[in-house]
Design a protein around this motif. Structure first.
Motif, short mmCIF file in Angstrom:
data_model
loop_
_atom_site.label_atom_id
_atom_site.label_comp_id
_atom_site.label_asym_id
_atom_site.label_seq_id
_atom_site.Cartn_x
_atom_site.Cartn_y
_atom_site.Cartn_z
N ILE A 142 -22.01 -7.33 3.78
CA ILE A 142 -21.19 -7.32 2.56
C ILE A 142 -21.15 -8.70 1.90
N ILE A 143 -20.91 -9.74 2.70
CA ILE A 143 -20.79 -11.06 2.07
C ILE A 143 -22.15 -11.58 1.59
N ARG A 144 -23.23 -11.04 2.12
CA ARG A 144 -24.55 -11.41 1.63
C ARG A 144 -24.71 -10.99 0.16
N LEU A 204 -27.24 -15.43 11.28
CA LEU A 204 -26.29 -14.84 10.35
C LEU A 204 -26.14 -15.71 9.09
N ARG A 205 -26.04 -17.04 9.29
CA ARG A 205 -25.88 -17.93 8.13
C ARG A 205 -27.07 -17.82 7.18
N ALA A 235 -28.03 -27.58 1.12
CA ALA A 235 -26.66 -27.99 1.44
C ALA A 235 -25.65 -27.05 0.77
N GLU A 236 -25.92 -26.71 -0.49
CA GLU A 236 -24.99 -25.85 -1.22
C GLU A 236 -24.95 -24.45 -0.64
N ARG A 237 -26.14 -23.94 -0.30
CA ARG A 237 -26.11 -22.56 0.20
C ARG A 237 -25.48 -22.49 1.59
N ALA A 258 -27.04 -16.49 3.34
CA ALA A 258 -27.49 -17.40 2.28
C ALA A 258 -28.81 -16.94 1.64
N PHE A 259 -29.39 -15.86 2.15
CA PHE A 259 -30.71 -15.43 1.70
C PHE A 259 -30.84 -15.26 0.18
#
Lengths: 294, 271
Positions: free
Chosen positions: A181-183, A129-130, A145-147, A134-135
């Motif tokens: 949605i958050i992607r 999922l992460r 690190a930032e993503r 972050a894709f």
């Protein structure tokens, strides 16, 4: 801040395109002080699909002007060209006629100014999922690190904290849709298209996610074009409801939703304005739905 | 078969294990006791004799030289065929015109019975290792080629569209969407082609060679040493099972995302 729906002849429409000069502001969504009233403009759009020699008029003579930071819902029966309209704005397909501009700059193919939340979650099954969330950052070359940090922030924001290492197949439909949605939200596109994102969900999950979406949107105030077949959802979320009709697909009319924000999505159907609009739009929508199944 | 059917649970792991053990022991016992009476030892051997010859083989340094050569041929054929197959599959999946053009020719090449190539292989490659490597590689190549091609072609267009909207370049769509999506097909191909690679090598060694497990088996069989030949076949069987088991374990590890696992139901309740 006006959505104009103009059922005019093709010739009259060219003037709207030249009007907007907010091209520079489109590149940087946070810059403009005053939101443009004609931010997303569809001028005399028509789309004809040709399959096995038969031409289908998916969309004809469609005009729509959406102000920056507006939440606009498109409602209509199936086959009224709602998804076609989104695909056109996303630049996935080209209109047969007419032009689409965002902040004065015409849409030519896909670009990062536009985010698209599809009805199916379309998460990549081989990524956690992460990594899915972050894709888009990974595509843009954002450091690991930032993503990771930004993905964790968004997952936490929508109640997915602790599920970052799960694969999509291990998550429920509601969780996957939140991930979907958050992607899109994570890279902050100024225009967000949503194609029945809550369609496949059950009624309770749906209302929880509507509430969540509104509270996030209150902070970002991006321009949202949200397709749904659920009139209640359309009125609850929107500044403007655009009613679309079928055979051929077109815009029938627009209604401003004069309900103050922030809204209590759980109680909104008690609101007199909600009831008035529902009754008013339902008459037309009902006629279109009957026409669609004929 | 059990005397107390009420205690017999056909789903328990223990019952399955005991059943398997009973089956194996009874077959071996029937074979062992029937040898010389029911079946001719000359044709069918005898379990104790086979075990003895396997033991002999395992103590013979020559066996390990043969094993090494066969293993080398197998590995090279598998890697070369696999690599070439994946590369061609990827290339033709991306290059539609070439794929259409090449299709009938590839079908025709794949239709050639490999054994028919045997006499030519000796002409082309001589009697050394390369003819065996080539034979194994041709078998592996087509499996990998067709699997890779289908894998890349079956990538969901929606996933590609979403990535495109999020700003993916053509190259990023290829490396981050198409290849991972095709990886389960590629992995299935890699598993499927393991036994084919071994078949290719053993076949090559049968035809002409002076070393290798296939040569050894052939030597035993032509000397009518049935027990030793059957022992050799069992050794090959065990090697193949070991490889398949390893491949399955690797697959389960790398492709864990495919099956939902047990967490799905629990996660759904929390949503």
């Amino acid at each position: 801040m006006e959505v104009e729906q103009l059922e005019r002849e093709a010739g009259n429409m060219t003037s709207t395109i030249a009007a907007s000069t907010a091209g520079a502001s489109a590149a940087n969504p946070s810059a403009p002080a005053s939101p443009a009233a004609d931010y997303l403009v569809l001028s005399n759009i028509a789309k004809t699909f040709i399959a096995r020699g038969n031409a289908t008029n998916a969309l004809s003579a469609t005009n729509l002007t959406i102000g920056q930071g507006q939440f606009v819902t498109l409602v209509g029966p199936s086959g009224c060209g709602k998804s076609t309209l989104l695909n056109l704005v996303a630049g996935l397909i080209e209109p047969s006629e007419g032009t689409i501009t965002i902040g004065g700059a015409p849409v030519r193919g896909t670009d990062r100014r536009i985010g698209y939340v599809t009805q199916a979650d379309n998460l990549l099954p081989w990524r956690t999922l992460r990594d899915n969330v972050a894709f888009p950052l990974e595509l843009a070359g954002v450091p690991v690190a930032e993503r990771r940090e930004r993905a964790d922030f968004w997952m936490h924001r929508v109640g997915l904290a602790g599920f970052g290492d799960a694969y999509p197949s291990e998550l429920s439909g509601g969780m996957r849709q939140r991930g979907n949605i958050i992607r899109t939200l994570i890279y902050g596109p100024p225009v967000i298209l949503m194609d029945e994102p809550f369609g496949p969900l059950d009624a309770q999950t749906r209302i929880v996610l509507q509430d969540l979406l509104l509270s996030i949107w209150e902070e970002s105030r991006s321009t949202v074009l949200f397709v749904t077949h659920d009139l209640s959802e359309a009125i609850s979320l929107a500044d403007q409801v655009v009613l679309m009709g079928t055979k051929p697909g077109r815009v029938i009319r627009c209604e401003n939703v004069g309900i103050e924000r922030p809204r209590d999505i759980f109680q909104i159907h008690e609101h007199p304005e909600y009831r008035r609009l529902y009754k008013q739009i339902w008459n037309d929508l009902g006629a279109q739905v009957k026409k669609a199944v004929e | 078969m059990t005397s107390r059917p009420s205690l017999f649970d056909p789903d328990s792991a223990r019952a399955v294990f005991i059943g398997r053990l009973l089956l194996a022991v009874s077959v071996l016992l029937l074979w062992q006791l029937g040898a010389g009476h029911l079946f001719d030892i000359f044709f069918f051997g005898k379990p104790t004799l086979i075990a003895a010859s396997i033991f002999n083989d395992l103590r013979d340094p020559g066996f390990y030289r043969d094993l090494g050569v066969t293993g080398m041929e197998f590995g090279m054929g598998y890697v070369i065929g696999g690599f070439a197959g994946i590369a061609c599959g990827v290339l033709l999946a991306r290059w539609r015109y070439m794929a259409k053009l090449a299709d009938p020719f590839l079908q025709a090449l794949n239709a050639v019975p490999r054994i028919a190539l045997a006499p030519m292989l000796i002409v082309w490659f001589g009697i050394g290792m390369s003819s065996k490597v080539f034979l194994a590689a041709t078998l592996v190549f087509f499996i990998m080629f067709f699997n890779t091609l289908s894998g890349i072609r079956s990538v969901s267009p929606a996933l590609c569209s979403v990535a495109k909207i999020q700003g993916a370049t053509q190259w990023q769509i290829f490396t981050k969407i198409m290849l991972p999506s095709a990886s389960s097909w590629i992995f299935t191909g890699l598993k499927m082609s393991l036994p084919f690679a071994l078949v290719g090598v053993i076949l090559g060694e049968f035809m002409v060679s002076s070393v290798g497990l296939g040569y050894r088996l052939n030597a035993y069989a032509t000397a009518y040493n049935t027990s030793a030949a059957l022992g050799m076949i069992m050794i090959m069987m065990c090697l193949m099972m070991l490889l398949t088991w390893g491949a399955n374990a690797l697959d389960a590890r790398l492709m864990g995302w495919r099956d939902g696992g047990g967490d799905g139901a629990a996660a759904a309740l929390k949503a």
